[in-house]
Design a protein around this motif. Sequence first.
Motif, PDB file in Angstrom:
ATOM      1  N   LEU A  88     -13.666  33.821  10.387  1.00 53.79           N
ATOM      2  CA  LEU A  88     -14.114  33.658  12.055  1.00 53.79           C
ATOM      3  C   LEU A  88     -14.713  31.954  12.588  1.00 53.79           C
ATOM      4  O   LEU A  88     -15.981  31.635  13.780  1.00 53.79           O
ATOM      5  N   TRP A  89     -14.157  30.861  12.211  1.00 50.15           N
ATOM      6  CA  TRP A  89     -14.289  30.130  12.990  1.00 50.15           C
ATOM      7  C   TRP A  89     -14.678  29.864  14.529  1.00 50.15           C
ATOM      8  O   TRP A  89     -15.288  28.140  14.772  1.00 50.15           O
ATOM      9  N   ASP A  90     -13.480  31.160  15.061  1.00 54.88           N
ATOM     10  CA  ASP A  90     -14.240  30.698  16.914  1.00 54.88           C
ATOM     11  C   ASP A  90     -14.986  31.440  16.911  1.00 54.88           C
ATOM     12  O   ASP A  90     -14.940  31.343  18.433  1.00 54.88           O
ATOM     13  N   GLN A  91     -16.117  32.531  16.690  1.00 57.31           N
ATOM     14  CA  GLN A  91     -16.499  33.335  16.721  1.00 57.31           C
ATOM     15  C   GLN A  91     -17.726  32.748  17.066  1.00 57.31           C
ATOM     16  O   GLN A  91     -18.684  34.086  16.455  1.00 57.31           O
ATOM     17  N   PHE A  92     -18.654  31.923  17.339  1.00 57.30           N
ATOM     18  CA  PHE A  92     -19.857  31.538  17.473  1.00 57.30           C
ATOM     19  C   PHE A  92     -20.582  32.410  17.811  1.00 57.30           C
ATOM     20  O   PHE A  92     -21.923  32.916  17.368  1.00 57.30           O
ATOM     21  N   ASP A  93     -20.584  33.103  19.360  1.00 57.16           N
ATOM     22  CA  ASP A  93     -20.563  33.430  20.303  1.00 57.16           C
ATOM     23  C   ASP A  93     -21.465  34.839  19.620  1.00 57.16           C
ATOM     24  O   ASP A  93     -22.321  35.565  19.850  1.00 57.16           O
TER      25      ASP A  93
END
Length: 593
Positions: free
Chosen positions: A7-12
């Motif tokens: 989930l490296w790009d699912q911060f929000d």
Amino acid sequence: MSWGTELWDQFDNLEKHTQWGIDVLEKYIKFVKERTEIELSYAKQLRNLSKKYQPKKNSKEEEEYRYTSTRAFLATLNEMNDYAGQHEVISENMTSLITGELTRYVQELKQERKSHFHDGRKAQQHIETCWKQLEASKRRFERDCKEADRAQQYFEKMDADINVTKADVEKARQQAQLRHQMAEDSKAEYSSTLQKFNSEQHDHYYTHIPNIFQKIQEMEERRIVRIGESMKTFAEVDRQVIPIIGKCLDEITKAAESIDHKNDSQLVIEAFKSGFEPPGDIDFEDFTQPMKRTVSESSLSNSRGDGKSEPKFGGKSKGKLWPFIKKNKSPKQQKEPLSHRFNEFMTSKPKIHCFRSLKRGGAGPEDFSNLPPEQRRKKLQQKVDELNKDIQKEMDQRDALTKMKDVYIKNPQMGDAASVDHRLAELGQNIEKLRLEVQKFEGWLAEVEGRLPMRTEQARRQSGLYEAQNTSAVNSCAQDRESSPDGSYTEEQSQETEMKVPATDFDDEFDDEEPLPTIGTCKALYTFEGQNEGTISVAEGEMLYVIEEDKGDGWTRIRRNEDEEGYVPTSYVEVYLDKNAKDVYKSLQKISE
């Protein structure tokens, strides 16, 4: 499986998910809190319910709890009180082990989450700054390359033009070289910035963000584990009280199994048994023959002396009918002077006076003579037991003071032995008084117990259906019934077995009483020889003052003058109640004259 790599790009989205997890935890805390409030409310309602149905002290309800069914109900109420206590324990444990702990944990979780996402935002801001620097270097390199290309084209144009001076051409060449140098510098800077950015980006997506997301994942997993443990605690809190609740329910079952219907039925007999026997058969009355007037008192006396049958008495005599037998109220029977024979019957044998224990103020007699024999025996036995307990208490106090006095005699410095003599004398007097009371009540008890086996005549007299018997039967009868003004009845033995009653039981019973006010007048319908204690003799046609009405016991209290007053049968007098009693009395006196 790691959030940092997957989930490296699912911060929000991770930020929203972790906030949702905290909301779920807070919702569960609210659920448990409401459960504790319900438990407390339920426990309170159970306690109030138990208290509502508990017997009140010094009330009639306490007597009802001698039955096994009511005792079982009382045990159920007590167990419900304990049952309510276990629900309070559930509320307390849930509050301390779940609500309080999770509330503190939520605060810590919020702080930890805030710290992790702050680090994540900081890393994102850093990579965005590097990206902006790379973009700026790239744009500058692009601009310098374009400027160098334009400068080169201008130099070539100037160099090919024969009309341009040599100085201008040299100037254009130098400008082109300068632009080329600037482009080279921008290229080198761009290359360096790009390498740096690639390095930062690699660290960002493969080191910093995975570490931050891994911490967030661990935080979220701890939250999940914690809420699971709280749910287990939720169940354990209930499970811990189940054995105690089970014991409460077992006790209720045990109390229910202790109910003995036979014992309760026996208690009903003991509580309401009168000791009388059912009335005998009623003789047939032949109304086809002319009604005969009853014999006079003289003939009644002669018949008793001659050994003939004893007369019946009825109408308004003292004898009480059984509840299921109606009293004959025909006008003829009311006017018939059966009361003369009733008076003769009462005064023909030695009796224990019915007023020997009458209490002032309208209370019941001290010897409970107003009760049926069996109930009277129980009351007297209860009174004897109470007096014996009081005697034992007084004796214990006396023994303690005697020991104290002995200590004082042996050790005068501890106290004065003479100081307890007064109290010892008081205790001795109290014990003597109580013993006299016990003897008095035991005498009455022996009197009752001596007559209980023979109840047939009592029942027949009690029902007002006493049949005529011959003189020998009257003399051999071991029991007799004496009617008293307060509605009581006194059982009698024959003259040989009659209990000796101390003179103190009769003395001063009516002395020093405040004279009662006159409430009316009365006229004597028949002559009454008042030979018993508390009665008064009247002559037929005599006018007297009424000072106390018939209270349902068949007796009226009258007064002749300030010194003479007593009771007469209500059926012997005609009562006139009026506020202006004296005026009525004078007018009736004139009529009688």
